[in-house]
Design an enzyme around this catalytic site. Structure first.
Site, mmCIF file in Angstrom:
data_model
loop_
_atom_site.group_PDB
_atom_site.id
_atom_site.type_symbol
_atom_site.label_atom_id
_atom_site.label_comp_id
_atom_site.label_asym_id
_atom_site.label_seq_id
_atom_site.Cartn_x
_atom_site.Cartn_y
_atom_site.Cartn_z
ATOM 1 N N LYS A 11 0.843 -1.204 0.000
ATOM 2 C CA LYS A 11 0.000 0.000 0.000
ATOM 3 C C LYS A 11 0.874 1.249 0.000
ATOM 4 C CE LYS A 11 -3.778 -2.324 0.066
ATOM 5 N NZ LYS A 11 -4.406 -2.511 -1.205
ATOM 6 N N CYS A 12 0.293 2.339 -0.459
ATOM 7 C CA CYS A 12 0.936 3.645 -0.528
ATOM 8 C C CYS A 12 1.582 3.983 0.816
ATOM 9 C CB CYS A 12 -0.119 4.683 -0.894
ATOM 10 S SG CYS A 12 0.492 6.356 -0.974
ATOM 11 N N PRO A 13 2.794 4.455 0.819
ATOM 12 C CA PRO A 13 3.680 4.846 -0.299
ATOM 13 C C PRO A 13 4.686 3.767 -0.686
ATOM 14 C CG PRO A 13 4.641 5.678 1.698
ATOM 15 C CD PRO A 13 3.380 4.909 2.101
ATOM 16 N N ASP A 38 -1.982 -1.302 -5.801
ATOM 17 C CA ASP A 38 -2.574 -0.264 -4.960
ATOM 18 C C ASP A 38 -3.184 0.796 -5.886
ATOM 19 O OD1 ASP A 38 -3.266 1.641 -3.098
ATOM 20 O OD2 ASP A 38 -1.213 2.132 -2.523
#
Length: 69
Positions: A11-13, A38
């Site tokens: 998931k981000c980042p 993502d």
């Protein structure tokens, strides 16, 4: 393709951070394929490229292609 970076499930980042780290030792002009599922990657990867001086070559599904600047 000079390098493939698997960031599926991250998931981000994290996808962009993994891309940045793995492409660092490559020479300018290297082409990198990033695999990232993502949804934020569709915004984050082009933004990262613009900020860092790399060329965003496009995205298709979960595959992003970047040319190192």
């Amino acid at each position: 393709m000079d390098l493939e970076v698997d960031a599926l499930g991250l998931k981000c980042p994290l996808p962009v951070l993994r891309l940045k780290k793995r492409m660092a030792p490559l020479p300018s002009g290297a082409v990198i394929r990033l695999l990232a599922d993502d949804p934020a990657a569709h915004v984050d990867v082009p933004h990262f490229c613009a900020e860092a001086g790399h060329e965003f070559l496009g995205a298709e599904g979960t595959t992003f292609t970047v040319k190192k600047g």
